[in-house]
Design a protein around this motif. Structure first.
Motif, PDB file in Angstrom:
ATOM      1  N   TRP A 170     -22.244  38.641 -97.705  1.00  0.00           N
ATOM      2  CA  TRP A 170     -22.871  38.846 -99.190  1.00  0.00           C
ATOM      3  C   TRP A 170     -22.254  40.197 -99.678  1.00  0.00           C
ATOM      4  O   TRP A 170     -22.047  41.290 -98.968  1.00  0.00           O
ATOM      5  N   GLU A 171     -21.893  40.398-100.955  1.00  0.00           N
ATOM      6  CA  GLU A 171     -21.908  41.614-101.600  1.00  0.00           C
ATOM      7  C   GLU A 171     -22.843  42.433-101.403  1.00  0.00           C
ATOM      8  O   GLU A 171     -23.979  42.140-101.546  1.00  0.00           O
ATOM      9  N   MET A 172     -22.559  43.549-101.032  1.00  0.00           N
ATOM     10  CA  MET A 172     -23.743  44.707-100.786  1.00  0.00           C
ATOM     11  C   MET A 172     -24.060  45.575-101.984  1.00  0.00           C
ATOM     12  O   MET A 172     -23.261  46.050-102.608  1.00  0.00           O
ATOM     13  N   PRO A 173     -25.279  45.051-102.473  1.00  0.00           N
ATOM     14  CA  PRO A 173     -25.856  45.942-103.596  1.00  0.00           C
ATOM     15  C   PRO A 173     -25.717  47.422-103.591  1.00  0.00           C
ATOM     16  O   PRO A 173     -26.003  47.952-102.600  1.00  0.00           O
ATOM     17  N   ASP A 174     -25.587  48.172-104.718  1.00  0.00           N
ATOM     18  CA  ASP A 174     -25.619  49.537-104.504  1.00  0.00           C
ATOM     19  C   ASP A 174     -27.038  50.234-104.192  1.00  0.00           C
ATOM     20  O   ASP A 174     -28.005  49.327-104.745  1.00  0.00           O
ATOM     21  N   GLY A 175     -27.131  50.950-103.282  1.00  0.00           N
ATOM     22  CA  GLY A 175     -28.482  51.652-103.122  1.00  0.00           C
ATOM     23  C   GLY A 175     -29.355  50.764-102.028  1.00  0.00           C
ATOM     24  O   GLY A 175     -30.580  51.052-101.839  1.00  0.00           O
ATOM     25  N   PHE A 176     -28.790  49.662-101.353  1.00  0.00           N
ATOM     26  CA  PHE A 176     -29.560  48.626-100.489  1.00  0.00           C
ATOM     27  C   PHE A 176     -29.732  49.310 -99.103  1.00  0.00           C
ATOM     28  O   PHE A 176     -28.757  49.631 -98.709  1.00  0.00           O
ATOM     29  N   ASP A 177     -30.811  49.632 -98.980  1.00  0.00           N
ATOM     30  CA  ASP A 177     -31.268  50.209 -97.630  1.00  0.00           C
ATOM     31  C   ASP A 177     -32.286  49.067 -96.669  1.00  0.00           C
ATOM     32  O   ASP A 177     -32.951  48.703 -97.528  1.00  0.00           O
ATOM     33  N   PHE A 178     -31.868  49.082 -95.186  1.00  0.00           N
ATOM     34  CA  PHE A 178     -32.831  48.063 -94.709  1.00  0.00           C
ATOM     35  C   PHE A 178     -32.575  48.658 -93.285  1.00  0.00           C
ATOM     36  O   PHE A 178     -32.088  49.413 -92.785  1.00  0.00           O
TER      37      PHE A 178
ATOM     38  N   SER B 200     -32.758  36.337 -91.552  1.00  0.00           N
ATOM     39  CA  SER B 200     -32.485  37.653 -91.106  1.00  0.00           C
ATOM     40  C   SER B 200     -31.230  38.350 -91.214  1.00  0.00           C
ATOM     41  O   SER B 200     -30.331  37.489 -91.707  1.00  0.00           O
ATOM     42  N   LEU B 201     -31.342  39.944 -91.350  1.00  0.00           N
ATOM     43  CA  LEU B 201     -30.084  40.544 -91.617  1.00  0.00           C
ATOM     44  C   LEU B 201     -29.185  40.613 -90.134  1.00  0.00           C
ATOM     45  O   LEU B 201     -29.899  41.263 -89.674  1.00  0.00           O
ATOM     46  N   VAL B 202     -28.222  40.033 -89.961  1.00  0.00           N
ATOM     47  CA  VAL B 202     -27.500  39.846 -89.032  1.00  0.00           C
ATOM     48  C   VAL B 202     -26.696  41.402 -88.708  1.00  0.00           C
ATOM     49  O   VAL B 202     -26.558  41.579 -87.344  1.00  0.00           O
ATOM     50  N   TYR B 203     -26.233  41.945 -89.357  1.00  0.00           N
ATOM     51  CA  TYR B 203     -25.555  43.121 -89.156  1.00  0.00           C
ATOM     52  C   TYR B 203     -26.475  44.365 -89.228  1.00  0.00           C
ATOM     53  O   TYR B 203     -27.177  43.997 -89.815  1.00  0.00           O
ATOM     54  N   ALA B 204     -25.846  45.502 -88.673  1.00  0.00           N
ATOM     55  CA  ALA B 204     -26.744  46.604 -88.683  1.00  0.00           C
ATOM     56  C   ALA B 204     -26.470  47.426 -89.813  1.00  0.00           C
ATOM     57  O   ALA B 204     -25.515  47.228 -90.306  1.00  0.00           O
ATOM     58  N   PRO B 205     -27.389  48.296 -90.209  1.00  0.00           N
ATOM     59  CA  PRO B 205     -27.123  49.134 -91.378  1.00  0.00           C
ATOM     60  C   PRO B 205     -25.672  49.891 -91.372  1.00  0.00           C
ATOM     61  O   PRO B 205     -25.177  50.147 -92.019  1.00  0.00           O
ATOM     62  N   SER B 206     -25.479  50.277 -89.868  1.00  0.00           N
ATOM     63  CA  SER B 206     -24.548  51.342 -89.651  1.00  0.00           C
ATOM     64  C   SER B 206     -23.206  50.554 -89.826  1.00  0.00           C
ATOM     65  O   SER B 206     -22.116  51.010 -89.837  1.00  0.00           O
ATOM     66  N   GLU B 207     -23.122  49.323 -89.928  1.00  0.00           N
ATOM     67  CA  GLU B 207     -21.934  48.271 -89.981  1.00  0.00           C
ATOM     68  C   GLU B 207     -21.713  48.117 -91.578  1.00  0.00           C
ATOM     69  O   GLU B 207     -20.507  47.482 -91.884  1.00  0.00           O
ATOM     70  N   ASN B 208     -22.589  48.480 -92.260  1.00  0.00           N
ATOM     71  CA  ASN B 208     -22.562  48.388 -93.676  1.00  0.00           C
ATOM     72  C   ASN B 208     -21.918  47.087 -94.706  1.00  0.00           C
ATOM     73  O   ASN B 208     -20.911  47.184 -95.367  1.00  0.00           O
ATOM     74  N   GLU B 209     -22.615  46.093 -93.965  1.00  0.00           N
ATOM     75  CA  GLU B 209     -22.199  44.626 -94.489  1.00  0.00           C
ATOM     76  C   GLU B 209     -23.748  43.801 -94.636  1.00  0.00           C
ATOM     77  O   GLU B 209     -24.386  43.891 -93.531  1.00  0.00           O
ATOM     78  N   LEU B 210     -23.747  43.044 -95.520  1.00  0.00           N
ATOM     79  CA  LEU B 210     -25.029  42.342 -95.720  1.00  0.00           C
ATOM     80  C   LEU B 210     -24.590  40.844 -95.251  1.00  0.00           C
ATOM     81  O   LEU B 210     -23.829  40.033 -96.130  1.00  0.00           O
ATOM     82  N   VAL B 211     -25.089  40.526 -94.314  1.00  0.00           N
ATOM     83  CA  VAL B 211     -24.956  39.168 -93.546  1.00  0.00           C
ATOM     84  C   VAL B 211     -26.010  38.447 -93.039  1.00  0.00           C
ATOM     85  O   VAL B 211     -26.699  38.932 -92.372  1.00  0.00           O
TER      86      VAL B 211
END
Length: 238
Positions: free
Chosen positions: A23-31, A57-68
């Motif tokens: 998915w497109e990563m929204p601006d300012g999205f933290d998890f 569940s969010l499959v990728y890590a915050p450090s990967e900077n992808e919303l999956v």
């Protein structure tokens, strides 16, 4: 975070009957690694009694900077609509939530006992620990019927090569010795003790189908693990 719309960038098959959605990563999205979100379909052509919204569940890590997100594809209206969603389509989501996250004390080992699609939050946690080079000693016992049924198998193998503190143990329940050279059969105390020298020291994370999670919790308690050191997340087959 209030509900907002995100766009589907890409979808891909990551195992038998299992798809990942980028998915497109929204601006300012933290998890936090291990958290989930709720995806709501907008005006789907069909629905059912469970409605148009599911926790994923969010499959990728915050450090990967992808919303999956990823899910097994079943016959429910939601799963079928999601599978057929054209790239470029929008859905609603409500940010990140959940406490199924890796403990902070790096001197305490983590043992993940995971079945099938239950790997989704765990992939995120292990990727984050690997990318951030934390000192967590991590063991993953990952049960699937066959390698073809195992989502993100190659990702986890690659992380194990990069992270000297990560021990990856894929376990196949329906593969013959000719088909699979690794561990086979069902996870039990004997297998656990083969890879975890002191079973009383780690924090345990259980994730997968409800029946497996319950069986693994019973196995750990019978083996003498403190119930306070067990964290679990069940994945319903919706």
């Amino acid at each position: 975070m209030a509900n907002q719309k995100i766009t589907l960038k890409k979808k891909e098959l990551v195992a038998k009957d299992t798809m990942a959605f980028h998915w497109e990563m929204p601006d300012g999205f933290d998890f936090k690694a291990g958290q989930l979100t709720h995806i709501k379909l907008i005006n789907p052509s069909k629905t059912d009694e469970e409605g148009n919204k599911r926790a994923l569940s969010l499959v990728y890590a915050p450090s990967e900077n992808e919303l999956v997100t990823a899910t097994r594809i079943r016959d429910s209206a939601f799963k079928q609509e999601l599978k057929d969603l054209p790239e470029g389509s929008e859905v609603e989501f409500d940010g990140a939530s959940g406490s199924f996250t890796l403990h902070k004390t790096e001197s305490t080992p983590a043992v993940f006992i995971i079945g099938g699609i239950g790997i989704t939050p765990v992939r995120s946690m292990i990727a984050e620990a690997t990318n951030q080079e934390t000192d967590h000693e991590i063991t993953l016992l990952y049960s699937n019927k066959t390698p073809e049924d195992a989502p993100f198998l190659s990702d986890l193998e690659e992380m194990a090569e990069r992270n000297p503190d990560f021990q990856f143990v894929p376990v196949m329940t329906r593969s013959s010795a000719d088909e699979w050279g690794g561990e086979r059969g069902h996870i039990g105390a004997k297998l656990l003790k083969r890879y975890v020298s002191d079973i009383h020291k780690p924090i345990y994370y259980l994730s997968g189908p409800g029946g497996m999670v319950e069986a693994m919790q019973d196995m750990l308690i019978e083996a003498g693990v403190n119930e306070d050191n067990i964290r679990s997340k069940e994945f319903a087959g919706y």
